[in-house]
Design a protein around this motif. Structure first.
Motif, mmCIF file in Angstrom:
data_model
loop_
_atom_site.group_PDB
_atom_site.id
_atom_site.type_symbol
_atom_site.label_atom_id
_atom_site.label_comp_id
_atom_site.label_asym_id
_atom_site.label_seq_id
_atom_site.Cartn_x
_atom_site.Cartn_y
_atom_site.Cartn_z
ATOM 1 N N SER A 146 1.152 -49.692 4.739
ATOM 2 C CA SER A 146 -0.146 -49.381 5.337
ATOM 3 C C SER A 146 -0.481 -47.922 5.066
ATOM 4 N N VAL A 147 -1.762 -47.634 4.889
ATOM 5 C CA VAL A 147 -2.196 -46.257 4.591
ATOM 6 C C VAL A 147 -3.664 -46.053 4.927
ATOM 7 N N GLY A 148 -4.021 -44.824 5.202
ATOM 8 C CA GLY A 148 -5.428 -44.445 5.263
ATOM 9 C C GLY A 148 -5.910 -44.032 6.631
ATOM 10 N N GLU A 149 -5.339 -44.604 7.661
ATOM 11 C CA GLU A 149 -5.734 -44.292 9.033
ATOM 12 C C GLU A 149 -4.616 -44.805 9.924
ATOM 13 N N PRO A 150 -4.607 -44.378 11.187
ATOM 14 C CA PRO A 150 -3.556 -44.896 12.077
ATOM 15 C C PRO A 150 -3.670 -46.417 12.177
ATOM 16 N N ILE A 151 -2.543 -47.094 12.164
ATOM 17 C CA ILE A 151 -2.590 -48.550 12.332
ATOM 18 C C ILE A 151 -2.343 -48.859 13.811
ATOM 19 N N ASP B 131 4.453 -47.547 7.108
ATOM 20 C CA ASP B 131 3.184 -46.897 7.457
ATOM 21 C C ASP B 131 3.257 -45.474 6.907
ATOM 22 N N THR B 132 2.516 -45.230 5.833
ATOM 23 C CA THR B 132 2.646 -43.961 5.112
ATOM 24 C C THR B 132 1.484 -43.032 5.430
ATOM 25 N N TRP B 133 1.782 -41.874 5.970
ATOM 26 C CA TRP B 133 0.746 -40.857 6.210
ATOM 27 C C TRP B 133 0.783 -39.840 5.078
ATOM 28 N N TRP B 134 -0.362 -39.613 4.488
ATOM 29 C CA TRP B 134 -0.465 -38.582 3.452
ATOM 30 C C TRP B 134 -1.934 -38.338 3.157
ATOM 31 N N GLN B 135 -2.228 -37.525 2.158
ATOM 32 C CA GLN B 135 -3.602 -37.099 1.876
ATOM 33 C C GLN B 135 -3.813 -36.891 0.377
ATOM 34 N N THR B 136 -5.070 -36.835 -0.006
ATOM 35 C CA THR B 136 -5.413 -36.475 -1.384
ATOM 36 C C THR B 136 -4.677 -35.192 -1.767
ATOM 37 N N GLU B 137 -4.660 -34.269 -0.832
ATOM 38 C CA GLU B 137 -4.053 -32.963 -1.073
ATOM 39 C C GLU B 137 -2.542 -33.042 -1.274
ATOM 40 N N THR B 138 -1.883 -33.932 -0.532
ATOM 41 C CA THR B 138 -0.419 -33.936 -0.575
ATOM 42 C C THR B 138 0.106 -34.668 -1.805
ATOM 43 N N GLY C 273 -5.062 -30.847 8.886
ATOM 44 C CA GLY C 273 -6.318 -31.172 9.571
ATOM 45 C C GLY C 273 -6.240 -32.418 10.428
ATOM 46 N N ASP C 274 -5.026 -32.838 10.788
ATOM 47 C CA ASP C 274 -4.844 -34.003 11.665
ATOM 48 C C ASP C 274 -4.185 -33.561 12.967
ATOM 49 N N SER C 275 -4.529 -34.265 14.033
ATOM 50 C CA SER C 275 -3.796 -34.071 15.282
ATOM 51 C C SER C 275 -2.762 -35.188 15.406
ATOM 52 N N TRP D 281 3.227 -39.632 15.727
ATOM 53 C CA TRP D 281 2.106 -40.538 15.978
ATOM 54 C C TRP D 281 0.836 -39.798 15.597
ATOM 55 N N VAL D 282 0.293 -40.087 14.426
ATOM 56 C CA VAL D 282 -0.911 -39.387 13.981
ATOM 57 C C VAL D 282 -2.096 -39.935 14.776
ATOM 58 N N ILE D 283 -2.933 -39.038 15.276
ATOM 59 C CA ILE D 283 -4.068 -39.463 16.092
ATOM 60 C C ILE D 283 -5.354 -39.505 15.272
ATOM 61 N N GLY D 284 -5.660 -38.433 14.599
ATOM 62 C CA GLY D 284 -6.885 -38.454 13.793
ATOM 63 C C GLY D 284 -7.252 -37.060 13.340
ATOM 64 N N ARG D 285 -8.400 -36.953 12.698
ATOM 65 C CA ARG D 285 -8.846 -35.685 12.141
ATOM 66 C C ARG D 285 -9.276 -34.722 13.240
ATOM 67 N N ILE D 286 -9.067 -33.451 12.993
ATOM 68 C CA ILE D 286 -9.532 -32.436 13.937
ATOM 69 C C ILE D 286 -10.809 -31.774 13.419
ATOM 70 N N ILE E 117 -14.850 -37.943 8.375
ATOM 71 C CA ILE E 117 -14.951 -39.259 9.018
ATOM 72 C C ILE E 117 -14.236 -40.282 8.147
ATOM 73 N N LYS E 118 -13.370 -41.069 8.755
ATOM 74 C CA LYS E 118 -12.684 -42.129 8.023
ATOM 75 C C LYS E 118 -13.370 -43.460 8.317
ATOM 76 N N VAL E 119 -14.090 -43.988 7.345
ATOM 77 C CA VAL E 119 -14.761 -45.276 7.496
ATOM 78 C C VAL E 119 -14.006 -46.295 6.645
HETATM 79 C C1 WTA Z 1 -5.624 -40.199 7.365
HETATM 80 C C2 WTA Z 1 -5.394 -41.078 1.983
HETATM 81 C C3 WTA Z 1 -2.754 -42.139 10.126
HETATM 82 C C4 WTA Z 1 -5.329 -38.812 7.880
HETATM 83 C C5 WTA Z 1 -3.961 -41.316 1.491
HETATM 84 C C6 WTA Z 1 -5.336 -37.961 6.623
HETATM 85 C C7 WTA Z 1 -3.637 -41.553 8.082
HETATM 86 C C8 WTA Z 1 -6.422 -38.613 5.820
HETATM 87 C C9 WTA Z 1 -2.621 -42.290 7.425
HETATM 88 C C10 WTA Z 1 -6.288 -38.385 4.333
HETATM 89 C C11 WTA Z 1 -1.660 -42.983 8.218
HETATM 90 C C12 WTA Z 1 -3.894 -41.345 5.937
HETATM 91 N N1 WTA Z 1 -1.772 -42.882 9.566
HETATM 92 N N2 WTA Z 1 -3.689 -41.489 9.431
HETATM 93 N N3 WTA Z 1 -0.692 -43.731 7.694
HETATM 94 N N4 WTA Z 1 -2.812 -42.139 6.088
HETATM 95 N N5 WTA Z 1 -4.402 -40.996 7.124
HETATM 96 O O1 WTA Z 1 -7.218 -37.840 1.514
HETATM 97 O O2 WTA Z 1 -6.362 -38.427 8.760
HETATM 98 O O3 WTA Z 1 -8.248 -40.143 1.631
HETATM 99 O O4 WTA Z 1 -5.624 -36.604 6.874
HETATM 100 O O5 WTA Z 1 -5.771 -39.787 1.673
HETATM 101 O O6 WTA Z 1 -6.290 -40.019 6.128
HETATM 102 O O7 WTA Z 1 -7.221 -39.157 3.633
HETATM 103 P P1 WTA Z 1 -7.189 -39.218 2.057
#
Ligand code: WTA
Length: 638
Positions: free
Chosen positions: A390-395, A416-423, A505-507, A517-522, A526-528
């Motif tokens: 899973s990726v992209g937002e908190p599940i 459940d993978t948390w990461w970003q374009t930047e990382t 930029g996440d809380s 436990w990632v909550i969301g953007r600070i 907007i994640k749609v």
């Molecule tokens: C959010 C997508 C919770 C987060 C790979 C991050 C997540 C932003 C998760 C980056 C996750 C991504 N749980 N939140 N597993 N994965 N996010 O750059 O807010 O499109 O900062 O990269 O998505 O979005 P981006």
């Protein structure tokens, strides 16, 4: 900077322990041991991984150069090319005859490319690009649907040292124009149209308008996909298949020798203010980071069929459809169309048809499938699956559990993978050997040094909300913002400048076990449906409409999409508000930015809450919309 999303997330009690056989066979059976080893000596850790698993034309003299933070360099002095590791080296092994890419078109057509065939196509197209005058360091914009040529175009650019800038095919005119212009691309690669839900999206028409606005593009290469009627501009536009039939399409193209730190691509993403940020990644560190995270987190084996159901136009697709799977010699699925077309079991049919072993998708897709009930997936044999992602937002825990039970049959761990374009690659993620808690991305990938801290940088108490920070560099990190190093420093490194920490930029919260436990953007991102959108870009689309004087947009929580966009517009003097105009404004955003950015609600208002210095207080709009306490209004102008 405030913690905007204060809604406390329920911390599920449940812990899911991996089966002993999964732990035994995992690449990393003991997370703590490897994580501690990595943290003890990061350069040694990433140096030996790079030496053992990748081919380099020349070795580095320094693994990590941190003499000029935050401009970190990895594998300094090394020569390589990511395509050498993704394709060239497989030509010498049995992987040559293995399926690299299994393509399933929305209309039902399929095509399989072995590594040999994929390499052949990439070499030919690389030669074509060279013949069009594209060379090392030149920018090429790619704007296509989810088809194999998108992957080939990216690889062809990388092979010749050009910098690709992929613009998501769901974006529209102005989004494409601004990205072409900012990168000053000479060449645009696009297609006639794309299939979506049985209809065609007119990509070439959108591209024409964007190219006209931009003025930097000299050549447009057009892949024929839908066969729809399109305008071809003489001298500028070329059919891909015609170019590929010419002698210039030489299958013997050489791979450019690149410095490990040479740019590989830029990818535009949304930030807090202003225009989108051009995130820059490089050949060396990105290659090592993406392939290693992919292999360890998803336990990639030669017999796997890997399906990352994202779009290659976003970072998830760049890293985990295109580069990491190829570097790891894996077999990937690419599906062109909508998940539920023509029926809600399309995905499950694909899993059964190809024996997919690992599926990686977004919470919004899972919630979408949940709505249709258990019977659609239950019709198909999903027993080939062994891992889910899973990726992209908190599940949310409910979606996690449904995914685990109905799709994974209670035997597939969920990464459940948390990461970003930047990382560039996974940062907070389980490994198959790690115990899982639904809704938590668990802990840092080995070597990722992170914490949750307060405004001053002190760690917050367990289960308290704070700012996520990453304390030390990692190989796949962004190197800068293209042509804007000051903004790079300001956006990510200024908040905790003294400590030298990266601010994503996440809380988040950290529990007693150290689980995150990632909550969301600070910020105002907007994640749609997992897509990352910036308020500034949508607002400027609204203001570009002839009737709008000023606008503000906010994200409002939505059960299915995670968030939806709500817009507030002040009309120009003399313009009458009407429902028709509200619809027209929605469509205008769709035309300029793309359908995903369309506001769910357009409010026509007389004024917007602002600070005395004129900054729009989106927090007030959000509180009003959600019927929450507005909070401190001392800075409000009026
Ligand atoms: C959010 C997508 C919770 C987060 C790979 C991050 C997540 C932003 C998760 C980056 C996750 C991504 N749980 N939140 N597993 N994965 N996010 O750059 O807010 O499109 O900062 O990269 O998505 O979005 P981006």
């Amino acid at each position: 900077m405030a913690l905007l999303n204060g809604s406390a997330k329920t911390m599920a009690e449940d812990v899911y322990h991996p089966a002993p056989e999964i732990v035994q066979s995992a690449y990393i059976p003991d997370y703590d041991a490897v994580h501690n080893e990595a943290l003890a000596d990061l350069p040694a850790f990433w140096g030996s991984i790079a030496a053992e698993n990748f081919e380099w034309y020349e070795q580095w003299h320094t693994v990590l150069d941190d003499s000029n933070p935050p401009f970190f360099k990895w594998y300094v002095g090394a020569k390589t090319n990511i395509v050498h590791n993704a394709l060239d080296r497989h030509m010498k092994t049995a992987a040559r005859n293995k399926a690299a890419l299994i393509f399933e078109g929305e209309p039902g057509d399929t095509k399989i490319y072995t590594y040999q065939q994929l390499n052949y196509e990439v070499c030919k197209f690389a030669s074509v690009l060279r013949a069009l005058g594209v060379g090392k360091g030149d920018r090429v914009t790619i704007y296509m649907g989810r088809i194999p040529q998108l992957m080939m175009a990216m690889l062809a650019c990388a092979k010749i040292g050009a910098i690709h800038s992929v613009v998501y095919g769901g974006f529209s005119t102005e989004a494409l124009h601004s990205r072409i212009e900012d990168s000053a691309s000479k060449v645009l690669i696009t297609c006639d149209g794309a299939w979506l839900r049985g209809k065609t999206v007119d990509l070439k028409d959108i591209a024409d308008e964007a190219v006209q606005r931009a003025g930097t593009i000299q050549n447009v290469v057009v892949v024929k996909r839908t066969g729809q009627e399109v305008q071809m501009v003489a001298g500028r536009d070329h059919w891909y298949h015609e170019l590929m039939a010419l002698p210039i399409a030489d299958p013997k193209a050489t791979t450019e020798v690149m410095d490990a730190e040479d740019p590989l691509f830029i990818l535009y993403t949304s930030g807090t203010t202003g225009k989108p940020k051009a995130i820059l990644h490089t050949h060396g560190g990105y290659m090592v980071g993406t392939a290693t995270t992919h292999k360890w987190v998803f336990d990639i084996r030669p017999e796997d069929v890997w399906w990352c159901a994202a779009d290659p136009g976003w970072i998830t697709g760049h890293s985990y459809i295109v580069y990491a799977p190829l570097i790891n010699g894996a077999t990937s699925i690419m599906y062109e169309g909508a998940p539920t077309f023509p029926y809600p079991d399309r995905w499950w049919q694909i899993v059964a048809k190809y024996g997919v072993t690992i599926l990686y998708t977004a919470p919004t897709a899972i919630r979408g499938f949940m709505r249709f009930g258990d019977s659609w997936p239950s019709r198909h044999d999903l027993s080939s699956l062994r891992l889910l992602g899973s990726v992209g937002e908190p599940i949310n825990p409910e979606a996690w559990k449904w995914y685990h039970r109905v799709i994974g049959k209670e035997k597939c761990p969920i990464m459940d993978t948390w990461w970003q374009t930047e990382t560039g690659n996974f940062m907070i993620t389980p490994l198959p050997s790690v115990a899982l808690k639904p809704g938590s991305a668990t802990r840092g990938f080995p070597g990722v040094d992170l914490d949750v801290v307060d405004e001053d940088g002190h760690p917050v108490a367990p289960n308290e909300e704070g700012f996520l920070v990453i304390k030390r560099p990692w190989p796949a990190m962004l190197r800068t913002l293209y042509k804007d190093p000051d903004r790079y420093v300001e956006a990510y490194w200024s908040r905790y400048q003294e400590q030298g920490w990266y601010l994503p930029g996440d809380s988040a919260k950290k529990d007693e076990d150290g689980y995150i436990w990632v909550i969301g953007r600070i910020d105002d991102v907007i994640k749609v449906s997992g897509y990352r959108l910036g308020t500034a870009e949508i607002e400027s689309a609204l203001v570009s409409h002839s009737t709008v004087a000023e606008s503000a947009v906010i994200g409002v929580p939505d059960e299915l999409k995670g968030n939806v966009v709500h817009a507030f517009c002040i009309l120009k003097q003399g313009v009458e508000p009407s429902e028709k105009l509200q619809m027209a404004l929605r469509d205008h955003v769709g035309h300029e930015m793309g359908p995903i950015a369309k506001p769910a609600v357009v409010n026509l208002v007389d004024s917007l809450p602002k600070t005395r210095s004129g900054k729009i207080m989106r927090r007030v709009l959000r509180a009003q919309t959600l019927g929450q306490e507005v909070g401190d209004l001392s800075t409000l102008a009026d």
